[in-house]
Design a protein around this motif. Structure first.
Motif, short mmCIF file in Angstrom:
data_model
loop_
_atom_site.label_atom_id
_atom_site.label_comp_id
_atom_site.label_asym_id
_atom_site.label_seq_id
_atom_site.Cartn_x
_atom_site.Cartn_y
_atom_site.Cartn_z
N PRO A 194 0.84 -1.21 0.00
CA PRO A 194 0.00 0.00 0.00
C PRO A 194 0.87 1.25 0.00
O PRO A 194 2.03 1.22 0.40
CB PRO A 194 -0.80 -0.13 1.30
N THR A 195 0.28 2.33 -0.42
CA THR A 195 1.03 3.58 -0.51
C THR A 195 0.44 4.68 0.37
O THR A 195 1.01 5.76 0.46
CB THR A 195 1.04 4.09 -1.96
N GLN A 196 -0.70 4.41 1.03
CA GLN A 196 -1.33 5.40 1.90
C GLN A 196 -1.59 4.76 3.26
O GLN A 196 -2.08 3.63 3.34
CB GLN A 196 -2.67 5.88 1.31
N PHE A 197 -1.28 5.50 4.32
CA PHE A 197 -1.45 4.99 5.68
C PHE A 197 -2.06 6.09 6.55
O PHE A 197 -1.83 7.28 6.33
CB PHE A 197 -0.11 4.57 6.28
N LEU A 198 -2.85 5.67 7.52
CA LEU A 198 -3.39 6.58 8.53
C LEU A 198 -2.85 6.24 9.90
O LEU A 198 -2.57 5.07 10.19
CB LEU A 198 -4.92 6.50 8.57
N ASP A 216 -12.07 10.18 5.78
CA ASP A 216 -12.16 11.64 5.68
C ASP A 216 -13.57 12.11 6.00
O ASP A 216 -13.76 13.15 6.64
CB ASP A 216 -11.76 12.09 4.27
N ARG A 217 -14.58 11.36 5.55
CA ARG A 217 -15.97 11.73 5.88
C ARG A 217 -16.22 11.58 7.37
O ARG A 217 -16.89 12.42 7.98
CB ARG A 217 -16.95 10.88 5.06
N ARG A 218 -15.72 10.50 7.94
CA ARG A 218 -15.90 10.29 9.39
C ARG A 218 -15.26 11.42 10.18
O ARG A 218 -15.83 11.90 11.16
CB ARG A 218 -15.30 8.94 9.78
N GLU A 219 -14.07 11.81 9.78
CA GLU A 219 -13.30 12.82 10.52
C GLU A 219 -13.50 14.19 9.88
O GLU A 219 -12.55 14.94 9.65
CB GLU A 219 -11.82 12.43 10.53
N ALA A 220 -14.75 14.55 9.64
CA ALA A 220 -15.05 15.78 8.91
C ALA A 220 -14.59 17.03 9.64
O ALA A 220 -14.37 18.07 9.01
CB ALA A 220 -16.56 15.86 8.64
N TRP A 226 -0.57 9.75 7.09
CA TRP A 226 -1.42 10.89 7.43
C TRP A 226 -1.91 10.79 8.87
O TRP A 226 -2.06 9.71 9.43
CB TRP A 226 -2.65 10.92 6.51
N ILE A 227 -2.19 11.95 9.44
CA ILE A 227 -2.81 12.03 10.77
C ILE A 227 -3.85 13.14 10.73
O ILE A 227 -3.72 14.09 9.94
CB ILE A 227 -1.74 12.30 11.86
N TYR A 228 -4.89 13.01 11.55
CA TYR A 228 -5.97 14.00 11.54
C TYR A 228 -5.76 15.05 12.62
O TYR A 228 -5.53 14.74 13.79
CB TYR A 228 -7.32 13.31 11.75
N VAL A 229 -5.85 16.31 12.19
CA VAL A 229 -5.67 17.48 13.06
C VAL A 229 -6.94 18.33 12.95
O VAL A 229 -7.46 18.53 11.85
CB VAL A 229 -4.44 18.30 12.61
N PRO A 230 -7.48 18.83 14.07
CA PRO A 230 -8.70 19.64 13.98
C PRO A 230 -8.56 20.78 12.96
O PRO A 230 -7.54 21.46 12.91
CB PRO A 230 -8.87 20.18 15.40
N LYS A 231 -9.60 20.98 12.16
CA LYS A 231 -9.59 22.06 11.17
C LYS A 231 -9.49 23.42 11.86
O LYS A 231 -10.02 23.60 12.97
CB LYS A 231 -10.88 22.02 10.35
N PRO A 232 -8.86 24.39 11.22
CA PRO A 232 -8.81 25.73 11.82
C PRO A 232 -10.19 26.28 12.15
O PRO A 232 -10.37 26.99 13.13
CB PRO A 232 -8.11 26.56 10.73
N GLY A 233 -11.19 25.93 11.33
CA GLY A 233 -12.54 26.44 11.58
C GLY A 233 -13.39 25.56 12.47
O GLY A 233 -14.54 25.88 12.75
#
Length: 259
Positions: free
Chosen positions: A34-38, A116-120, A147-154
């Motif tokens: 695989p080439t993408q990881f979370l 990405d939808r889950r972590e909107a 990749w890692i999920y970071v809270p959106k600025p907004g």
């Protein structure tokens, strides 16, 4: 000389593709890697939680992101359903960046879109591969994007408050997932999570008999009660009725009923 990956792949092929404890993506040939990881550092540590989004089991490797990444795990994202979830915040002078332990798992393009939808409420941010350390005997992928999920600025970020507490059911999900990788790993999650707060609601389905729904409840409570920085806030965790009485019911003097 045969590389370790080649050795694992060869063993997998010789055993019909099954090497106990080795994720499938570590067993396949180089062209199939695989080439993408979370990276999951909160609820995504839990295998069932990942599977619920992906629609399939996603095998993962326990790992740690170095403090040089510049972020730390904290209770700071206000969830739409009314509680405070885990997110990341950038390190600063008065709150230094920390290591972040969690799990790494592969995703294909359709599965990545599901997460990405889950972590909107979060942006997906690249993590340099050199800053990731395996906490297992298995090596991490040498190529690919992590990749890692970071809270959106907004996004609505805040410390927990009366209307958006830390909820025990979410804590249980995170730590039950972490305990699958051993108690030291779960303790590290607690130690490197910041923002534990007295606005902490014990919303377990059977809060007075938690073991009846979650066999790990006793271990989780012991970890929380004995591990800073959670231990001080844990002592003030409240059951639903006590939480409502303290924080949600307006403090006022009721007039006595008239005869």
């Amino acid at each position: 000389m045969l590389s370790r990956r080649g050795l694992l792949a060869g063993l997998a092929l010789g055993l019909g593709g099954a090497v106990p404890g080795v994720p499938a993506w570590a067993r396949v040939g180089a062209s199939d890697l695989p080439t993408q990881f979370l990276i999951g550092y909160g609820s995504l540590i839990d295998a069932d939680s990942r599977a619920g989004t992906a629609g399939a089991r996603l095998e993962a490797v326990p790992m740690r992101v170095a403090a040089d990444f510049g972020w730390r795990r904290v209770w700071n994202l206000v969830a739409g359903s009314g509680f405070t979830a885990l997110g990341l915040e950038a390190g600063r002078t008065d709150a230094a960046a920390e290591t972040i332990n969690g799990v790494l798992f592969p995703v294909d393009a359709p599965t990545l879109a599901k997460f990405d939808r889950r972590e909107a409420g979060y942006d997906r941010v690249l993590v340099p591969n050199a800053l990731i350390q395996s906490l297992s005997w298995m090596r991490l992928p040498e190529a690919g994007r992590v990749w890692i999920y970071v809270p959106k600025p907004g996004a609505r970020t805040s410390v927990p408050d009366a209307g958006h507490p830390i909820v025990q059911s979410y804590v249980d999900l995170v730590l039950s997932g972490a305990l699958a990788y051993g108690e030291p790993f779960a303790r590290e999650v607690v130690e490197t999570t910041f923002g534990w707060d007295s606005f902490w609601l014990n919303d377990r389905p059977f809060a007075r008999r938690p073991w009846s729904a979650n066999p790990s409840a006793g271990t989780i409570d012991r970890l929380l009660a004995t591990t800073p920085p959670a231990e001080a806030a844990f002592a003030r965790r409240l059951l639903s009725e006590d939480y409502a009485a303290r924080y949600l019911i307006p403090a006022r003097t009721l007039e006595p009923a008239r005869p």
